[in-house]
Motif scaffolding. Structure first.
Motif, mmCIF file in Angstrom:
data_model
loop_
_atom_site.group_PDB
_atom_site.id
_atom_site.type_symbol
_atom_site.label_atom_id
_atom_site.label_comp_id
_atom_site.label_asym_id
_atom_site.label_seq_id
_atom_site.Cartn_x
_atom_site.Cartn_y
_atom_site.Cartn_z
ATOM 1 N N ALA A 18 3.220 20.818 -36.456
ATOM 2 C CA ALA A 18 2.289 21.796 -35.892
ATOM 3 C C ALA A 18 1.890 22.781 -36.981
ATOM 4 N N ILE A 19 0.583 22.973 -37.175
ATOM 5 C CA ILE A 19 0.093 23.863 -38.228
ATOM 6 C C ILE A 19 -0.581 25.089 -37.594
ATOM 7 N N TYR A 20 -0.027 26.253 -37.897
ATOM 8 C CA TYR A 20 -0.648 27.511 -37.453
ATOM 9 C C TYR A 20 -1.350 28.161 -38.639
ATOM 10 N N PRO A 21 -2.430 28.890 -38.397
ATOM 11 C CA PRO A 21 -3.023 29.651 -39.513
ATOM 12 C C PRO A 21 -2.122 30.826 -39.895
ATOM 13 N N LYS A 22 -2.599 31.649 -40.842
ATOM 14 C CA LYS A 22 -1.814 32.819 -41.275
ATOM 15 C C LYS A 22 -1.615 33.794 -40.125
ATOM 16 N N ASP A 23 -0.534 34.550 -40.239
ATOM 17 C CA ASP A 23 -0.132 35.424 -39.136
ATOM 18 C C ASP A 23 -1.262 36.349 -38.674
ATOM 19 N N LYS A 24 -2.033 36.855 -39.628
ATOM 20 C CA LYS A 24 -3.089 37.796 -39.268
ATOM 21 C C LYS A 24 -4.124 37.128 -38.358
ATOM 22 N N GLN A 25 -4.438 35.867 -38.709
ATOM 23 C CA GLN A 25 -5.424 35.133 -37.926
ATOM 24 C C GLN A 25 -4.841 34.752 -36.565
ATOM 25 N N VAL A 26 -3.559 34.395 -36.560
ATOM 26 C CA VAL A 26 -2.894 34.074 -35.298
ATOM 27 C C VAL A 26 -2.979 35.264 -34.357
ATOM 28 N N ARG A 27 -2.691 36.445 -34.918
ATOM 29 C CA ARG A 27 -2.729 37.654 -34.089
ATOM 30 C C ARG A 27 -4.127 37.894 -33.528
ATOM 31 N N GLN A 28 -5.124 37.618 -34.367
ATOM 32 C CA GLN A 28 -6.504 37.825 -33.961
ATOM 33 C C GLN A 28 -6.862 36.880 -32.810
ATOM 34 N N ILE A 29 -6.431 35.622 -32.923
ATOM 35 C CA ILE A 29 -6.736 34.654 -31.870
ATOM 36 C C ILE A 29 -5.977 35.006 -30.598
ATOM 37 N N CYS A 30 -4.709 35.409 -30.766
ATOM 38 C CA CYS A 30 -3.898 35.727 -29.589
ATOM 39 C C CYS A 30 -4.401 36.979 -28.884
ATOM 40 N N ALA A 31 -5.083 37.845 -29.615
ATOM 41 C CA ALA A 31 -5.651 39.035 -28.986
ATOM 42 C C ALA A 31 -6.783 38.659 -28.028
ATOM 43 N N GLU A 32 -7.213 37.385 -28.068
ATOM 44 C CA GLU A 32 -8.183 36.884 -27.084
ATOM 45 C C GLU A 32 -7.535 36.675 -25.720
ATOM 46 N N THR A 33 -6.193 36.760 -25.705
ATOM 47 C CA THR A 33 -5.478 36.587 -24.447
ATOM 48 C C THR A 33 -4.839 37.910 -24.058
ATOM 49 N N GLY A 34 -4.796 38.184 -22.769
ATOM 50 C CA GLY A 34 -4.077 39.362 -22.283
ATOM 51 C C GLY A 34 -2.879 38.864 -21.511
ATOM 52 N N MET A 35 -1.708 39.424 -21.812
ATOM 53 C CA MET A 35 -0.495 38.894 -21.182
ATOM 54 C C MET A 35 0.112 39.927 -20.248
ATOM 55 N N VAL A 36 0.491 39.473 -19.063
ATOM 56 C CA VAL A 36 1.222 40.325 -18.123
ATOM 57 C C VAL A 36 2.591 39.690 -17.903
ATOM 58 N N PHE A 37 3.644 40.469 -18.153
ATOM 59 C CA PHE A 37 4.995 39.927 -18.140
ATOM 60 C C PHE A 37 5.694 40.174 -16.800
ATOM 61 N N GLN A 38 6.701 39.381 -16.561
ATOM 62 C CA GLN A 38 7.501 39.566 -15.352
ATOM 63 C C GLN A 38 8.113 40.970 -15.320
ATOM 64 N N HIS A 39 8.604 41.409 -16.477
ATOM 65 C CA HIS A 39 9.268 42.717 -16.519
ATOM 66 C C HIS A 39 8.374 43.799 -17.127
ATOM 67 N N PHE A 40 7.088 43.671 -16.951
ATOM 68 C CA PHE A 40 6.075 44.679 -17.311
ATOM 69 C C PHE A 40 5.991 44.939 -18.811
ATOM 70 N N ASN A 41 7.135 45.274 -19.428
ATOM 71 C CA ASN A 41 7.161 45.569 -20.865
ATOM 72 C C ASN A 41 6.154 46.631 -21.277
ATOM 73 N N LEU A 42 6.005 47.651 -20.443
ATOM 74 C CA LEU A 42 5.168 48.784 -20.865
ATOM 75 C C LEU A 42 5.891 49.520 -21.986
ATOM 76 N N PHE A 43 5.114 50.183 -22.845
ATOM 77 C CA PHE A 43 5.723 50.979 -23.907
ATOM 78 C C PHE A 43 6.257 52.272 -23.284
ATOM 79 N N ASN A 44 7.581 52.403 -23.261
ATOM 80 C CA ASN A 44 8.223 53.458 -22.465
ATOM 81 C C ASN A 44 7.938 54.868 -22.963
#
Lengths: 255, 229
Positions: A77-103
């Motif tokens: 499996a080939i992933y691009p560089k971390d910066k690009q990965v982060r950019q692509i993943c920012a296209e997704t919004g994630m909601v977690f079971q345990h919220f994970n809000l910044f306390n």
């Protein structure tokens, strides 16, 4: 065509154990897809592969036309560089079971943080948008409250607003109501119902069969790391074909 | 009765006589304490981050540093720097400067371990949430993780600060005239243990003030954990 998310032949192995064993999943723009299945079937793992919280062992993932990962001739499996990965993943919004809000941040800060620091949006605009989102999830009065001052349902609604603030192409929900008391799951599901109505693309891992049945355009039943059955909600719930799905639905209805 | 009163008066006179020397010693104690804290609290952070780094050379350097300074007596380190630096590197530092350097290096190692434990105690979900929003690892550490770590490390850090007040007494071994040395001088000269009692009282006042400050800080940094509106 018009797919927001394409996942091809996804394999995820933890040591000797195959959490995902060849999953193909395509999500069209505006579609709401619910993933159901027994625990350990790979539902959450699949979702976490979409935004690289888990690395796939092999397979291909394309989000909104951008390749997050592909597999070369040798099966790596080939992933691009971390910066690009982060950019692509920012296209997704994630909601977690345990919220994970910044306390340590207020609700408003939770929502604006990424737009301002990651997307470098104008601060006033980001705050304005955050206030709109607070209204959307029905909590405009909580902008200066800290997560510890909120109920579970309120926390999850703030988490949804935080995910939406980045204007993602797809929202990912990982069992968003599983950590909530039964009587307050409704407020979260209502918000999600409205999102589905406004044609926001959603991929929802859930144990809420009622929600899957009512809101999803398509229901996917996973078992042992594979998609065992999928179809329109009526089909899945009224006319399950595989024995495994029949058993799963029976065991859930018993409870 | 008159005897008793006159003995109290004369002991007051004696205290007045030795107090200036003790207060002068206290000045060294407080100066050493403040300098050490001021420098070692920030210095602990890079070593903490280094010891959890995925880049192994940095990790090994930081872990070794922590191991050396936590694993040997502070007194031995004092002697080492006091005698080693002039001989091996031909630098002559006065004993107070040597004491500050030794204490800063020693306490930074302890703080590094406290910070590391604090950082690792933050829920993994915070990292995941940051990552899912596209936040870089460095930003996550400085904007999300460390601010939440402060509150958790405050109790162990103030604990170390109180230990530090008492550890300052060690530097009399290399000739710094801090509080305990001043008290010992008076006791030996006058064959009277009053100076020790006063020194104890001064240490107690210092640690009490520290306790108040740390309590205030803990309250200040827990504002976001308060429940209810």
């Amino acid at each position: 065509m018009g797919y927001i998310l394409q996942m091809k032949n996804i394999v995820k192995r933890f040591g000797e154990c195959y959490a995902l064993n060849g999953v193909d999943l395509y999500v069209a723009k505006g579609e709401t897809v619910a993933i159901i299945g027994p625990s350990g079937s790979g539902k959450s793992t699949l979702l976490r592969c979409v935004n690289r919280l888990e690395k796939v062992t092999s397979g291909e993932i394309i989000i909104n036309g951008q390749t997050l990962v592909y597999t070369d001739k040798n099966g790596h499996a080939i992933y691009p560089k971390d910066k690009q990965v982060r950019q692509i993943c920012a296209e997704t919004g994630m909601v977690f079971q345990h919220f994970n809000l910044f306390n340590h941040m207020t609700c408003l800060q939770n929502i604006c943080y990424a737009p301002i620091k990651v997307k470098r949006e104008n601060k006033d605009k980001a705050i304005e948008r955050a206030r709109e989102l607070l209204k959307l999830v029905g909590l405009p009065e909580k902008e200066n409250a800290y997560p510890a001052q909120l109920s579970g349902g309120q926390k999850q609604r703030i988490a949804i607003a935080r995910g939406l603030a980045m204007n993602p192409s797809i929202m990912l929900f990982d069992e968003p109501t599983s950590a909530l008391d039964p009587e307050i799951t409704g407020e979260v599901l209502n918000v999600m119902r409205n999102l589905a109505k406004s044609k926001i693309t959603m991929l929802v891992v859930t144990h809420e069969m009622g929600f899957a049945r009512e809101v999803a355009d398509r229901v996917i039943f996973m078992d042992q790391g594979r998609i065992a059955e999928q179809g329109a909600p009526e089909e899945i719930f009224n006319n399950p074909k595989s024995e495994r799905l029949q058993n799963f639905l029976k065991s859930i209805l018993k409870i | 009765m008159a005897d008793f009163i006159s003995s109290i008066i004369s002991s007051f006179d004696y205290i007045k006589e030795i107090l200036p020397a003790l207060l002068e010693g206290t000045q060294f104690t407080v100066k050493l304490f403040a300098l050490t804290l001021l420098l070692s609290i920030p210095l602990g952070l890079p070593f903490a981050l280094g010891s959890i780094s995925k880049f192994w050379p940095i990790k090994i350097i930081c872990k070794t540093y922590i191991w050396l300074f936590r694993g040997t007596p502070l007194m031995l380190q004092l002697f080492f720097f006091y005698f080693f630096l002039p001989i091996a590197m031909d630098v002559r530092l006065d004993s107070f400067t040597t004491a500050v350097i030794t204490f800063v290096l020693n306490y930074a190692a302890y703080f590094a371990e406290i910070y590391r434990a604090g950082i690792e105690s933050i829920d993994r979900g915070q990292h995941e949430a940051a990552r899912s929003l596209g936040v870089s690892k460095t930003r996550t550490m400085f904007d999300i993780i460390l601010p939440q770590t402060i509150k958790r490390v405050l109790p162990p850090v103030s604990n170390e600060a109180i230990t530090l007040v008492k550890d300052t007494a060690l530097v009399s071994a290399i000739g710094v005239g801090e509080l305990l040395k001043a008290a010992r001088g008076a006791v030996n000269r006058d064959v009277n243990v009053t100076a020790y009692a006063i020194a104890a009282a001064i240490y107690l006042v210092l640690t009490f003030v520290l306790t108040l400050i740390s309590r205030w800080l803990e309250k200040h940094f827990s504002k976001y954990e308060a429940r209810g509106d």
